[in-house]
Design a protein around this motif. Structure first.
Motif, PDB file in Angstrom:
ATOM      1  N   MET A  69      21.399  80.620  -4.465  1.00  0.00           N
ATOM      2  CA  MET A  69      22.501  80.422  -3.549  1.00  0.00           C
ATOM      3  C   MET A  69      22.941  81.764  -2.953  1.00  0.00           C
ATOM      4  SD  MET A  69      23.165  77.126  -3.511  1.00  0.00           S
ATOM      5  CE  MET A  69      24.821  76.883  -2.955  1.00  0.00           C
ATOM      6  N   ILE A  70      23.372  81.691  -1.726  1.00  0.00           N
ATOM      7  CA  ILE A  70      23.852  82.863  -0.993  1.00  0.00           C
ATOM      8  C   ILE A  70      25.362  82.951  -1.159  1.00  0.00           C
ATOM      9  CG2 ILE A  70      24.019  83.928   1.303  1.00  0.00           C
ATOM     10  CD1 ILE A  70      21.121  83.615   0.253  1.00  0.00           C
ATOM     11  N   ASN A  71      25.875  84.177  -1.289  1.00  0.00           N
ATOM     12  CA  ASN A  71      27.325  84.369  -1.305  1.00  0.00           C
ATOM     13  C   ASN A  71      27.682  85.563  -0.423  1.00  0.00           C
ATOM     14  OD1 ASN A  71      27.570  86.894  -2.954  1.00  0.00           O
ATOM     15  ND2 ASN A  71      26.603  85.594  -4.504  1.00  0.00           N
ATOM     16  N   LYS A  72      28.977  85.736  -0.161  1.00  0.00           N
ATOM     17  CA  LYS A  72      29.454  86.764   0.769  1.00  0.00           C
ATOM     18  C   LYS A  72      29.231  88.182   0.279  1.00  0.00           C
ATOM     19  CE  LYS A  72      33.501  84.647   1.150  1.00  0.00           C
ATOM     20  NZ  LYS A  72      34.885  84.341   1.551  1.00  0.00           N
ATOM     21  N   ASP A  73      29.019  88.354  -1.018  1.00  0.00           N
ATOM     22  CA  ASP A  73      28.835  89.693  -1.571  1.00  0.00           C
ATOM     23  C   ASP A  73      27.392  90.176  -1.516  1.00  0.00           C
ATOM     24  OD1 ASP A  73      31.573  89.960  -2.210  1.00  0.00           O
ATOM     25  OD2 ASP A  73      31.272  88.805  -4.044  1.00  0.00           O
ATOM     26  N   ALA A  95      22.561  97.776   8.813  1.00  0.00           N
ATOM     27  CA  ALA A  95      22.860  96.348   8.864  1.00  0.00           C
ATOM     28  C   ALA A  95      22.344  95.632   7.620  1.00  0.00           C
ATOM     29  CB  ALA A  95      22.260  95.720  10.115  1.00  0.00           C
ATOM     30  N   THR A  96      21.165  95.966   7.167  1.00  0.00           N
ATOM     31  CA  THR A  96      20.611  95.275   6.010  1.00  0.00           C
ATOM     32  C   THR A  96      21.344  95.662   4.728  1.00  0.00           C
ATOM     33  OG1 THR A  96      18.883  96.952   5.770  1.00  0.00           O
ATOM     34  CG2 THR A  96      18.299  94.948   6.979  1.00  0.00           C
ATOM     35  N   GLY A  97      22.045  96.798   4.735  1.00  0.00           N
ATOM     36  CA  GLY A  97      22.812  97.222   3.579  1.00  0.00           C
ATOM     37  C   GLY A  97      24.210  96.638   3.525  1.00  0.00           C
ATOM     38  N   GLU A  98      24.643  96.010   4.616  1.00  0.00           N
ATOM     39  CA  GLU A  98      25.964  95.382   4.654  1.00  0.00           C
ATOM     40  C   GLU A  98      25.938  94.079   3.874  1.00  0.00           C
ATOM     41  OE1 GLU A  98      28.111  96.214   8.893  1.00  0.00           O
ATOM     42  OE2 GLU A  98      26.545  94.698   8.871  1.00  0.00           O
ATOM     43  N   SER A  99      27.098  93.717   3.353  1.00  0.00           N
ATOM     44  CA  SER A  99      27.198  92.405   2.716  1.00  0.00           C
ATOM     45  C   SER A  99      27.327  91.348   3.806  1.00  0.00           C
ATOM     46  CB  SER A  99      28.412  92.345   1.792  1.00  0.00           C
ATOM     47  OG  SER A  99      29.607  92.324   2.541  1.00  0.00           O
ATOM     48  N   VAL A 100      27.084  90.119   3.435  1.00  0.00           N
ATOM     49  CA  VAL A 100      27.239  89.008   4.372  1.00  0.00           C
ATOM     50  C   VAL A 100      28.681  88.967   4.871  1.00  0.00           C
ATOM     51  CG1 VAL A 100      27.167  86.491   4.597  1.00  0.00           C
ATOM     52  CG2 VAL A 100      25.353  87.682   3.353  1.00  0.00           C
ATOM     53  N   GLY A 101      29.634  89.183   3.973  1.00  0.00           N
ATOM     54  CA  GLY A 101      31.034  89.183   4.351  1.00  0.00           C
ATOM     55  C   GLY A 101      31.378  90.283   5.332  1.00  0.00           C
ATOM     56  N   ALA A 109      29.242  91.844   7.384  1.00  0.00           N
ATOM     57  CA  ALA A 109      28.565  91.556   8.649  1.00  0.00           C
ATOM     58  C   ALA A 109      29.321  90.486   9.432  1.00  0.00           C
ATOM     59  CB  ALA A 109      27.125  91.116   8.383  1.00  0.00           C
ATOM     60  N   ALA A 110      29.821  89.487   8.736  1.00  0.00           N
ATOM     61  CA  ALA A 110      30.590  88.426   9.400  1.00  0.00           C
ATOM     62  C   ALA A 110      31.845  89.011  10.038  1.00  0.00           C
ATOM     63  CB  ALA A 110      30.959  87.333   8.397  1.00  0.00           C
ATOM     64  N   ALA A 111      32.524  89.900   9.329  1.00  0.00           N
ATOM     65  CA  ALA A 111      33.743  90.519   9.861  1.00  0.00           C
ATOM     66  C   ALA A 111      33.444  91.348  11.101  1.00  0.00           C
ATOM     67  CB  ALA A 111      34.408  91.375   8.789  1.00  0.00           C
ATOM     68  N   VAL A 112      32.355  92.123  11.065  1.00  0.00           N
ATOM     69  CA  VAL A 112      31.971  92.969  12.196  1.00  0.00           C
ATOM     70  C   VAL A 112      31.672  92.111  13.427  1.00  0.00           C
ATOM     71  CG1 VAL A 112      30.152  94.502  13.052  1.00  0.00           C
ATOM     72  CG2 VAL A 112      31.160  94.901  10.811  1.00  0.00           C
ATOM     73  N   HIS A 113      31.063  90.960  13.200  1.00  0.00           N
ATOM     74  CA  HIS A 113      30.649  90.099  14.311  1.00  0.00           C
ATOM     75  C   HIS A 113      31.678  89.024  14.647  1.00  0.00           C
ATOM     76  CE1 HIS A 113      26.643  91.761  14.862  1.00  0.00           C
ATOM     77  NE2 HIS A 113      26.653  91.955  13.561  1.00  0.00           N
ATOM     78  N   GLY A 114      32.804  89.038  13.947  1.00  0.00           N
ATOM     79  CA  GLY A 114      33.876  88.090  14.259  1.00  0.00           C
ATOM     80  C   GLY A 114      33.534  86.645  13.970  1.00  0.00           C
ATOM     81  N   VAL A 115      32.766  86.427  12.916  1.00  0.00           N
ATOM     82  CA  VAL A 115      32.409  85.057  12.548  1.00  0.00           C
ATOM     83  C   VAL A 115      33.048  84.672  11.217  1.00  0.00           C
ATOM     84  CG1 VAL A 115      30.237  84.715  13.790  1.00  0.00           C
ATOM     85  CG2 VAL A 115      30.209  85.910  11.659  1.00  0.00           C
ATOM     86  N   ASP A 116      33.162  83.388  10.999  1.00  0.00           N
ATOM     87  CA  ASP A 116      33.716  82.852   9.764  1.00  0.00           C
ATOM     88  C   ASP A 116      32.678  83.015   8.654  1.00  0.00           C
ATOM     89  OD1 ASP A 116      34.491  81.189   7.643  1.00  0.00           O
ATOM     90  OD2 ASP A 116      35.270  79.638   8.968  1.00  0.00           O
ATOM     91  N   ALA A 117      32.968  83.880   7.693  1.00  0.00           N
ATOM     92  CA  ALA A 117      32.017  84.172   6.620  1.00  0.00           C
ATOM     93  C   ALA A 117      31.697  82.936   5.794  1.00  0.00           C
ATOM     94  CB  ALA A 117      32.557  85.290   5.729  1.00  0.00           C
ATOM     95  N   ASP A 118      32.698  82.098   5.554  1.00  0.00           N
ATOM     96  CA  ASP A 118      32.461  80.892   4.756  1.00  0.00           C
ATOM     97  C   ASP A 118      31.508  79.934   5.461  1.00  0.00           C
ATOM     98  OD1 ASP A 118      34.117  81.661   2.590  1.00  0.00           O
ATOM     99  OD2 ASP A 118      35.885  80.998   3.692  1.00  0.00           O
ATOM    100  N   LYS A 119      31.671  79.775   6.769  1.00  0.00           N
ATOM    101  CA  LYS A 119      30.778  78.905   7.540  1.00  0.00           C
ATOM    102  C   LYS A 119      29.360  79.484   7.573  1.00  0.00           C
ATOM    103  CE  LYS A 119      29.606  75.636  10.448  1.00  0.00           C
ATOM    104  NZ  LYS A 119      28.797  74.595   9.840  1.00  0.00           N
ATOM    105  N   LEU A 120      29.259  80.811   7.729  1.00  0.00           N
ATOM    106  CA  LEU A 120      27.951  81.471   7.726  1.00  0.00           C
ATOM    107  C   LEU A 120      27.238  81.237   6.397  1.00  0.00           C
ATOM    108  CD1 LEU A 120      25.749  83.350   8.790  1.00  0.00           C
ATOM    109  CD2 LEU A 120      27.214  85.287   8.141  1.00  0.00           C
TER     110      LEU A 120
END
Length: 64
Positions: free
Chosen positions: A1-5, A35-41, A43-54
Motif C-alpha cells: 500500500m502507498i502512503n503519504k510518507d 522530485a523522486t526524493g520528495e514524499s507523496v505528501g 509532492a501533492a502540496a507543491v502541486h496543489g493536489v489533495d494528497a489523500d485523493k492521490l
C-alpha cells in the motif's frame, strides 16, 4: 500500500504504472532527483493536489 510518507521513488519502484497516476496529477518531473526524493505528501502540496485523493488513486493500482 502507498502512503503519504513514501517517497516518489519508492512509489515508482513498487509499481511503474504509478507514473501514469502521478502524471495525471501534474507531476511530470518524475525523473528529477529532487522530485523522486520528495514524499507523496510533499509532492501533492507543491502541486496543489489533495494528497489523500492521490494516495487513494495510487492504491487502486494494487487492488487487482
Amino acid at each position: 500500500m502507498i502512503n503519504k510518507d513514501m517517497t516518489i521513488r519508492e512509489v515508482l519502484q513498487k509499481n511503474p504504472k504509478t507514473a501514469e497516476v502521478l502524471m495525471k496529477y501534474g507531476m511530470h518531473c518524475l525523473g528529477c532527483p529532487s522530485a523522486t526524493g520528495e514524499s507523496v505528501g510533499q509532492a501533492a502540496a507543491v502541486h496543489g493536489v489533495d494528497a489523500d485523493k492521490l494516495v487513494e488513486d495510487l492504491n487502486k493500482l494494487f487492488e487487482d
